[in-house]
Scaffold this motif. Sequence first.
Motif, PDB file in Angstrom:
ATOM      1  N   ILE A 282       0.823  -1.218   0.000  1.00  0.00           N
ATOM      2  CA  ILE A 282       0.000   0.000   0.000  1.00  0.00           C
ATOM      3  C   ILE A 282       0.851   1.259   0.000  1.00  0.00           C
ATOM      4  O   ILE A 282       0.338   2.364  -0.201  1.00  0.00           O
ATOM      5  N   GLY A 283       2.171   1.093   0.210  1.00  0.00           N
ATOM      6  CA  GLY A 283       3.088   2.226   0.175  1.00  0.00           C
ATOM      7  C   GLY A 283       4.378   1.812  -0.492  1.00  0.00           C
ATOM      8  O   GLY A 283       4.962   0.769  -0.154  1.00  0.00           O
ATOM      9  N   GLU A 284       4.836   2.594  -1.450  1.00  0.00           N
ATOM     10  CA  GLU A 284       6.032   2.262  -2.228  1.00  0.00           C
ATOM     11  C   GLU A 284       7.244   2.971  -1.641  1.00  0.00           C
ATOM     12  O   GLU A 284       7.170   4.124  -1.222  1.00  0.00           O
ATOM     13  N   SER A 285       8.353   2.260  -1.621  1.00  0.00           N
ATOM     14  CA  SER A 285       9.613   2.843  -1.159  1.00  0.00           C
ATOM     15  C   SER A 285       9.912   4.122  -1.928  1.00  0.00           C
ATOM     16  O   SER A 285       9.758   4.180  -3.149  1.00  0.00           O
ATOM     17  N   ALA A 286      10.374   5.165  -1.188  1.00  0.00           N
ATOM     18  CA  ALA A 286      10.582   6.473  -1.813  1.00  0.00           C
ATOM     19  C   ALA A 286      12.051   6.829  -2.001  1.00  0.00           C
ATOM     20  O   ALA A 286      12.388   7.977  -2.257  1.00  0.00           O
ATOM     21  N   GLY A 287      12.930   5.844  -1.888  1.00  0.00           N
ATOM     22  CA  GLY A 287      14.344   6.128  -2.069  1.00  0.00           C
ATOM     23  C   GLY A 287      15.183   4.937  -1.664  1.00  0.00           C
ATOM     24  O   GLY A 287      14.668   3.886  -1.263  1.00  0.00           O
ATOM     25  N   PHE A 288      16.507   5.106  -1.749  1.00  0.00           N
ATOM     26  CA  PHE A 288      17.416   4.011  -1.392  1.00  0.00           C
ATOM     27  C   PHE A 288      17.267   3.658   0.085  1.00  0.00           C
ATOM     28  O   PHE A 288      17.174   2.486   0.453  1.00  0.00           O
ATOM     29  N   ILE A 289      17.250   4.681   0.960  1.00  0.00           N
ATOM     30  CA  ILE A 289      17.000   4.458   2.382  1.00  0.00           C
ATOM     31  C   ILE A 289      15.517   4.719   2.613  1.00  0.00           C
ATOM     32  O   ILE A 289      15.087   5.837   2.921  1.00  0.00           O
TER      33      ILE A 289
END
Length: 653
Positions: A282-289
Amino acid sequence: MENYTKYKLKSNEELSSLLDGKDQLFLIACNKCFKEFETVDEPDCEEFEKLAREQGKTVTGSVKVDFLCNKVQTERKLKGLIPEGTENVIVISCGLGVQTLAGMADKPVYAAANSLNYRGHHGMALTKKACGACAQCYLNVTGGICPVVDCSKSLLNGQCGGAKNGKCEVDENKDCAWEKIYERLEKQGRLAEFLAQPEQMRDFSRINHKAIQDYVTSIRENRLAGYYGGVHPLEHKEYTEHLALKRFPEPEVVVIPLSMHAGAPANPIVEVGDTVKVGQKIGESAGFISSPVHSSVSGTVTAIEVHKHATRGECLSVVIRSDGKNTLDESVKPHKDLDSLMPEEIVEIVKEAGIVGMGGAGFPTSVKLKPPKPIDTVLLNGCECEPYLTADHRVLLEFADDVIYGLKAIVKTVGAEKGIIVIEDNKPDAIELLESKTADIPELEVVTAKTKYPQGAEKMLIKRVMKRQVPSGGLPADVGCVVSNISTTKAISDAIQKGMPLIERVVSVTGEHVKNPGNYIVKIGTNTKDLIDYCGGITGEDVTVKAGGPMMGFVLADTNVPIMKGSNGIIAVDTDHTAEQPCIKCGRCVDVCPMELSPLYYAKYADEENWQGMKEMNVMDCLECRCCEYICSSKIPLVTKIKAGKNAVRGMK
């Protein structure tokens, strides 16, 4: 504030006698303790240096340090400082500092100050207690070894004849102090000088030294057990350590924060009105960290809005009303067996499962599994050193096979030679179980660690088990290690074997003010208040509720916050009403800091807004473990001041 400092410079007449026949002097002065804390150096060193030069003596150098009796830190600070050509080391401190230096230096060490006795509010506990400095110093005569303390009979003029094989007849585990004195004086060429001394008479009207000596001995023993520093708070594990895991009832509504990890919050990829399933992203990773977030229930998204958050105040969250069916998402299915998976495939599985450090830090595990340097050992943190908490303990007992599977996966992914499960000795049942299950697995080992807080911190664990020092500002990979939490490792097993992302965790609900404490498997997004109410609610009136343990946990002024990936415990304990008092420079925070820092300066500099000073004293290396605050005689909120300093340092250009 009254000054209780424990030494003063000898008189000019005494110092002149001391310097007679001596030259090439190096001066070491201790900045006085048990006094009002000022960030200025003591003047005694300059006074002595002036006198020495007036007498035509050569001073090869000088240094001032805090808490000279702290052998570990003093050795580090003085390394390489005593110049070539130095013939005598002059120490300006109380007797404890002189003895410490005399045991380290290869030159004759002399005391230039007299220890004092005093009465009043003693720094160890701010209570009426007499100081233990004996105020009758023999250290210049005996080469820096105190006969009053180190000789079981406190003899002042030599051996009693009762030593055997170098051991005392009173205490066979204790070296004969006078044999050590003779050996040191002979090595320094001073034995004849000593034998020509007049007989010494013990002044029994002086204050008893035993109380301070017993305290210092115990501190020094504990300080070096496994690693420097640390404390031994009451464990309070008895509330829940024996209670098997129970599954918390299905929540009607979950509030799933999009930030439950270090780094950037996840971006929502669902909309209000959408139907979601268990394990659906329901939530996508927004960066490397960063890390993705998944639904812990099946049902309908009713809102995407800002909600209260246990550690960040508030956070954008996805609100889902459960349909009670727990329908699995199509993506939830087992992966290939471990032998068939390549390391990069395991990293991707862990990343997509949203697995982060579940001990509280929340660092994305997929990043940790791609270390920039070669790794030879994976350490599994089964210490659970925080008081009260027993979540990882129960996971070890009830999901041992999954933990072992997850550890094998980590070892394979990072290319390590060995995996070590470290368990504190207050969990004998877990130690026995894991030893039996790993007995036939050559690459895995169980290590029992003596219980001490904060043993579970990565750097402490590495030092305790591997005898390796992570450099300042460095990472475990810098010394060939990866460290993982027990629950995190179990989550890796779930992701590979079941295809299940991180949607639930074990939480200890405990403390003297929880009516029915327990260990529960709880879905992410469950309301904390509902969990507490299910345990019978809070008993008593003056109670503090924390997310996490008493040392590093966060106070929950409002329990209407969701359980998150790092929520290992909810505790209800007595409220601490102790009032802050001025720092008395007792040095206890320096004794217990596992990172070998000087926390008293952080408090002083924070009050002065001297952020550069905090940076120069390596505040960024602080673990925020709260050992300093726990031990502080003046009850100064050190961690709050340290956090303020860190924020300021991060903002510096």
